[in-house]
Design a protein around this motif. Structure first.
Motif, PDB file in Angstrom:
ATOM      1  N   ASP A   1       6.002   7.241  -2.052  1.00 32.69           N
ATOM      2  CA  ASP A   1       5.086   6.368  -2.781  1.00 32.69           C
ATOM      3  C   ASP A   1       5.615   6.067  -4.184  1.00 32.69           C
ATOM      4  O   ASP A   1       5.567   4.927  -4.647  1.00 32.69           O
ATOM      5  CB  ASP A   1       3.696   6.989  -2.859  1.00 32.69           C
ATOM      6  CG  ASP A   1       2.960   6.933  -1.516  1.00 32.69           C
ATOM      7  OD1 ASP A   1       3.444   6.252  -0.583  1.00 32.69           O
ATOM      8  OD2 ASP A   1       1.896   7.569  -1.415  1.00 32.69           O
ATOM      9  N   TYR A   2       6.152   7.077  -4.848  1.00 29.69           N
ATOM     10  CA  TYR A   2       6.759   6.841  -6.166  1.00 29.69           C
ATOM     11  C   TYR A   2       7.960   5.906  -6.048  1.00 29.69           C
ATOM     12  O   TYR A   2       8.155   5.026  -6.899  1.00 29.69           O
ATOM     13  CB  TYR A   2       7.191   8.153  -6.823  1.00 29.69           C
ATOM     14  CG  TYR A   2       6.137   8.788  -7.697  1.00 29.69           C
ATOM     15  CD1 TYR A   2       5.771   8.223  -8.922  1.00 29.69           C
ATOM     16  CD2 TYR A   2       5.525   9.984  -7.332  1.00 29.69           C
ATOM     17  CE1 TYR A   2       4.828   8.824  -9.743  1.00 29.69           C
ATOM     18  CE2 TYR A   2       4.579  10.591  -8.148  1.00 29.69           C
ATOM     19  CZ  TYR A   2       4.238  10.004  -9.352  1.00 29.69           C
ATOM     20  OH  TYR A   2       3.305  10.601 -10.164  1.00 29.69           O
ATOM     21  N   GLU A   3       8.788   6.089  -5.025  1.00 25.24           N
ATOM     22  CA  GLU A   3       9.937   5.193  -4.836  1.00 25.24           C
ATOM     23  C   GLU A   3       9.462   3.749  -4.679  1.00 25.24           C
ATOM     24  O   GLU A   3      10.096   2.818  -5.208  1.00 25.24           O
ATOM     25  CB  GLU A   3      10.776   5.630  -3.627  1.00 25.24           C
ATOM     26  CG  GLU A   3      11.493   6.955  -3.803  1.00 25.24           C
ATOM     27  CD  GLU A   3      12.621   6.933  -4.824  1.00 25.24           C
ATOM     28  OE1 GLU A   3      13.046   5.847  -5.276  1.00 25.24           O
ATOM     29  OE2 GLU A   3      13.081   8.036  -5.183  1.00 25.24           O
ATOM     30  N   LEU A   4       8.356   3.560  -3.972  1.00 24.83           N
ATOM     31  CA  LEU A   4       7.800   2.216  -3.790  1.00 24.83           C
ATOM     32  C   LEU A   4       7.308   1.645  -5.115  1.00 24.83           C
ATOM     33  O   LEU A   4       7.571   0.486  -5.436  1.00 24.83           O
ATOM     34  CB  LEU A   4       6.666   2.238  -2.755  1.00 24.83           C
ATOM     35  CG  LEU A   4       5.981   0.902  -2.491  1.00 24.83           C
ATOM     36  CD1 LEU A   4       6.968  -0.179  -2.070  1.00 24.83           C
ATOM     37  CD2 LEU A   4       4.899   1.092  -1.418  1.00 24.83           C
ATOM     38  N   VAL A   5       6.631   2.455  -5.920  1.00 25.00           N
ATOM     39  CA  VAL A   5       6.139   1.945  -7.202  1.00 25.00           C
ATOM     40  C   VAL A   5       7.305   1.635  -8.139  1.00 25.00           C
ATOM     41  O   VAL A   5       7.253   0.669  -8.914  1.00 25.00           O
ATOM     42  CB  VAL A   5       5.085   2.884  -7.837  1.00 25.00           C
ATOM     43  CG1 VAL A   5       5.701   4.044  -8.580  1.00 25.00           C
ATOM     44  CG2 VAL A   5       4.158   2.106  -8.752  1.00 25.00           C
ATOM     45  N   ILE A   6       8.391   2.388  -8.058  1.00 25.00           N
ATOM     46  CA  ILE A   6       9.580   2.093  -8.862  1.00 25.00           C
ATOM     47  C   ILE A   6      10.208   0.775  -8.405  1.00 25.00           C
ATOM     48  O   ILE A   6      10.632  -0.048  -9.222  1.00 25.00           O
ATOM     49  CB  ILE A   6      10.573   3.276  -8.823  1.00 25.00           C
ATOM     50  CG1 ILE A   6       9.991   4.470  -9.585  1.00 25.00           C
ATOM     51  CG2 ILE A   6      11.938   2.869  -9.370  1.00 25.00           C
ATOM     52  CD1 ILE A   6      10.712   5.789  -9.360  1.00 25.00           C
TER      53      ILE A   6
ATOM     54  N   SER B   1       0.834  -1.200   0.000  1.00 26.98           N
ATOM     55  CA  SER B   1       0.000   0.000   0.000  1.00 26.98           C
ATOM     56  C   SER B   1       0.866   1.247   0.000  1.00 26.98           C
ATOM     57  O   SER B   1       1.999   1.240   0.458  1.00 26.98           O
ATOM     58  CB  SER B   1      -0.927   0.000   1.216  1.00 26.98           C
ATOM     59  OG  SER B   1      -0.164   0.034   2.396  1.00 26.98           O
ATOM     60  N   TYR B   2       0.300   2.310  -0.563  1.00 28.00           N
ATOM     61  CA  TYR B   2       0.984   3.588  -0.645  1.00 28.00           C
ATOM     62  C   TYR B   2       0.408   4.487   0.434  1.00 28.00           C
ATOM     63  O   TYR B   2      -0.782   4.733   0.471  1.00 28.00           O
ATOM     64  CB  TYR B   2       0.762   4.223  -2.018  1.00 28.00           C
ATOM     65  CG  TYR B   2       1.115   3.281  -3.146  1.00 28.00           C
ATOM     66  CD1 TYR B   2       2.437   3.050  -3.478  1.00 28.00           C
ATOM     67  CD2 TYR B   2       0.133   2.620  -3.866  1.00 28.00           C
ATOM     68  CE1 TYR B   2       2.781   2.188  -4.506  1.00 28.00           C
ATOM     69  CE2 TYR B   2       0.468   1.758  -4.900  1.00 28.00           C
ATOM     70  CZ  TYR B   2       1.785   1.550  -5.209  1.00 28.00           C
ATOM     71  OH  TYR B   2       2.114   0.699  -6.221  1.00 28.00           O
ATOM     72  N   SER B   3       1.272   4.981   1.312  1.00 25.36           N
ATOM     73  CA  SER B   3       0.744   5.823   2.394  1.00 25.36           C
ATOM     74  C   SER B   3       1.749   6.859   2.880  1.00 25.36           C
ATOM     75  O   SER B   3       1.496   7.551   3.844  1.00 25.36           O
ATOM     76  CB  SER B   3       0.316   4.940   3.575  1.00 25.36           C
ATOM     77  OG  SER B   3       1.424   4.194   4.036  1.00 25.36           O
TER      78      SER B   3
ATOM     79  N   GLN C   1      -2.728   1.352 -11.433  1.00 27.18           N
ATOM     80  CA  GLN C   1      -3.102   0.967 -10.069  1.00 27.18           C
ATOM     81  C   GLN C   1      -2.583   1.987  -9.063  1.00 27.18           C
ATOM     82  O   GLN C   1      -3.243   2.283  -8.076  1.00 27.18           O
ATOM     83  CB  GLN C   1      -2.548  -0.437  -9.788  1.00 27.18           C
ATOM     84  CG  GLN C   1      -2.746  -0.963  -8.403  1.00 27.18           C
ATOM     85  CD  GLN C   1      -1.500  -0.836  -7.537  1.00 27.18           C
ATOM     86  OE1 GLN C   1      -0.377  -0.983  -7.993  1.00 27.18           O
ATOM     87  NE2 GLN C   1      -1.693  -0.562  -6.276  1.00 27.18           N
ATOM     88  N   PHE C   2      -1.423   2.569  -9.334  1.00 23.87           N
ATOM     89  CA  PHE C   2      -0.774   3.486  -8.405  1.00 23.87           C
ATOM     90  C   PHE C   2      -1.345   4.905  -8.456  1.00 23.87           C
ATOM     91  O   PHE C   2      -1.605   5.523  -7.428  1.00 23.87           O
ATOM     92  CB  PHE C   2       0.730   3.525  -8.714  1.00 23.87           C
ATOM     93  CG  PHE C   2       1.471   4.651  -8.046  1.00 23.87           C
ATOM     94  CD1 PHE C   2       1.622   4.675  -6.671  1.00 23.87           C
ATOM     95  CD2 PHE C   2       2.018   5.682  -8.791  1.00 23.87           C
ATOM     96  CE1 PHE C   2       2.307   5.714  -6.047  1.00 23.87           C
ATOM     97  CE2 PHE C   2       2.710   6.723  -8.187  1.00 23.87           C
ATOM     98  CZ  PHE C   2       2.851   6.744  -6.804  1.00 23.87           C
TER      99      PHE C   2
END
Length: 159
Positions: free
Chosen positions: A14-19, A6-8, A45-46
């Protein structure tokens, strides 16, 4: 195996997580279409408040629709035409706050109000562009641009 988290955090975290998730999806997959397809799905999704995410790929002297998420889209875009063709010609990101103010905008979806297009350059050669549309004006800011460029840089390292 890919694990959706999850992005929080902050927008940048959050972008670093999606990368990081992108890397997990594509690092061992050599197929370009599979990787572009998963990248489009992951961004859809992001990102919130978007109505189209996808790729246009170079085919001769024009861009041709590639993997995407959203409504059916324009199939061919000449270089220099619309936001995608402009980004491809300039080989630079084009961020448009209001597409109706962009000269020569190509309206594939009448709901789109703002757009960001980022070129995919592989070894100095234009492969295509990442195109993201939003039904909101001013949807994309400088941080979105910076981090989406980082996303694309990660993607092209695996293409």
């Amino acid at each position: 195996m890919f694990n959706v988290q999850s992005y929080s955090g902050t927008k940048e975290k959050d972008y670093e997580l999606v990368i990081k998730q992108l890397k997990a999806l594509i690092e061992d997959e050599p197929n370009r279409i599979a990787n572009l397809s998963n990248a489009a799905a992951l961004l859809t999704q992001f990102l919130d408040r978007v109505n189209w995410v996808g790729f246009y790929l170079m085919d001769g002297k024009e861009l041709v629709l590639g993997p995407f998420q959203g409504l059916p889209a324009c199939v061919r875009i000449p270089l220099g035409k619309g936001v995608c063709g402009t980004s491809a010609t300039k080989e630079a990101t084009v961020r448009v706050e209001d597409v109706h103010q962009f000269p020569g905008h190509i309206a594939c979806d009448a709901a789109s109000q703002s757009e960001i297009v980022i070129p995919l350059l592989v070894n100095g050669e234009l492969l295509g562009v990442l195109d993201i549309d939003s039904p909101e004006k001013n949807r994309f800011d400088e941080k979105d641009q910076e981090m989406l460029e980082k996303f694309v840089k990660t993607l092209v390292e695996h293409l």
